[in-house]
Design an enzyme around this catalytic site. Sequence first.
Site, PDB file in Angstrom:
ATOM      1  N   GLY A   1      55.201  46.499  34.452  1.00 45.07           N
ATOM      2  CA  GLY A   1      55.429  47.756  33.770  1.00 45.07           C
ATOM      3  C   GLY A   1      56.136  47.514  32.452  1.00 45.07           C
TER       4      GLY A   1
ATOM      5  N   PRO B   1      43.674  40.740  32.701  1.00 46.68           N
ATOM      6  CA  PRO B   1      42.223  40.566  32.540  1.00 46.68           C
ATOM      7  C   PRO B   1      41.898  39.287  31.767  1.00 46.68           C
ATOM      8  CG  PRO B   1      42.942  42.722  31.782  1.00 46.68           C
ATOM      9  CD  PRO B   1      44.167  41.910  32.015  1.00 46.68           C
TER      10      PRO B   1
ATOM     11  N   HIS C   1      51.004  42.721  27.255  1.00 46.22           N
ATOM     12  CA  HIS C   1      51.346  41.697  28.241  1.00 46.22           C
ATOM     13  C   HIS C   1      52.583  42.080  29.037  1.00 46.22           C
ATOM     14  CE1 HIS C   1      48.772  38.032  27.313  1.00 46.22           C
ATOM     15  NE2 HIS C   1      48.306  38.983  26.524  1.00 46.22           N
TER      16      HIS C   1
ATOM     17  N   HIS D   1      42.101  44.695  19.187  1.00 40.52           N
ATOM     18  CA  HIS D   1      41.596  43.431  18.687  1.00 40.52           C
ATOM     19  C   HIS D   1      41.062  43.554  17.264  1.00 40.52           C
ATOM     20  CE1 HIS D   1      40.980  41.372  22.883  1.00 40.52           C
ATOM     21  NE2 HIS D   1      42.248  41.545  22.568  1.00 40.52           N
TER      22      HIS D   1
END
Length: 326
Positions: free
Chosen positions: A73, A164, A67, A194
């Site tokens: 950046g 996203p 995140h 994940h």
Amino acid sequence: MDNFHVTLLPLLLLSLVISPPTATAQLRQNYYANICPNVESVVRGAVIQKMQQTPIAAPAALRLLFHDCFVRGCDASVMIISPNADDEWRSPEDMTLKPEGFDVILAAKAAVDSNPQCRNKVSCADIIAIAARDAVVLSGGPFYPVELGRYDGRISTRSSVVLPHVDANLDRLNAMFGAFGLTQTDMIALSGAHTIGAAGCPSFIDRLYNYAPNRPTDPSMNPGFVFQLQRTCPRVFSPAAFAFLDGTTPARFDNAYFQNLQRGMGLLASDQVLFTDPRSRNTVNLFAGNQQAFFNAFTTAMGKLGRIGVKTAANGEIRRDCRFPN
């Protein structure tokens, strides 16, 4: 990377975020050898301590890196607290970030700065990068050397958060990751993060009920998996209700995430699409059958991720407190 907001990055963002050669050139292993030689072991100790306190610490710290790097950046802008509440972590897309992730970084920063030799000489951005690697390793994943030498950014705004979304299709995912120089293989490998962590019911409940006319649930989902999730997340669910992103080995960094996709047990639509779309299915199958191939691709992609938007002394600083610009 769950609970991301779907927006395709314009080319302008490329010029703003992708690291210029002078910035990426400053990154190197053992950057702090003569400045704060024990920084990596100190950060690791803080990560270990937080993981002993709560299992959420590892996935929360790893997610924090994504995140951060995907917005301005890898400059720790996600850590900044603004007095007018106009900051990244209070954007709708970042409200799902767990406080345990921030706690890991703040604890590691305090531990590093407790050494007079290191005080105010190690950036929060570098601490996030080290902590994310340690979260992977301490969860059973691969070790990889972390390039260091980032400076911290001074700006954090809610409107800059473009990430996203949980229902992104393959084209959208490739466009987002591709804007940062990441390939489809990089994207799939990074999605493998994940394999640890969880997501709240709002992230996937649309897949469980009234998915489409005459299709009450997402047809790409395993029916048994749907039934299991409907028990976890009924139509009216508790705000605290969640499901593991990898229900097989939720606390272990391994390739079970990809094996779950083969069985129609990807929790998020943006997970399952990696298998349902034939353009990415072969890579999923490779990673599902060969954990080392996944680990190799993941470490390569993490190296690329860590070079996004690197700040220098000219446009950054070493924050004394990760939460506030100096």
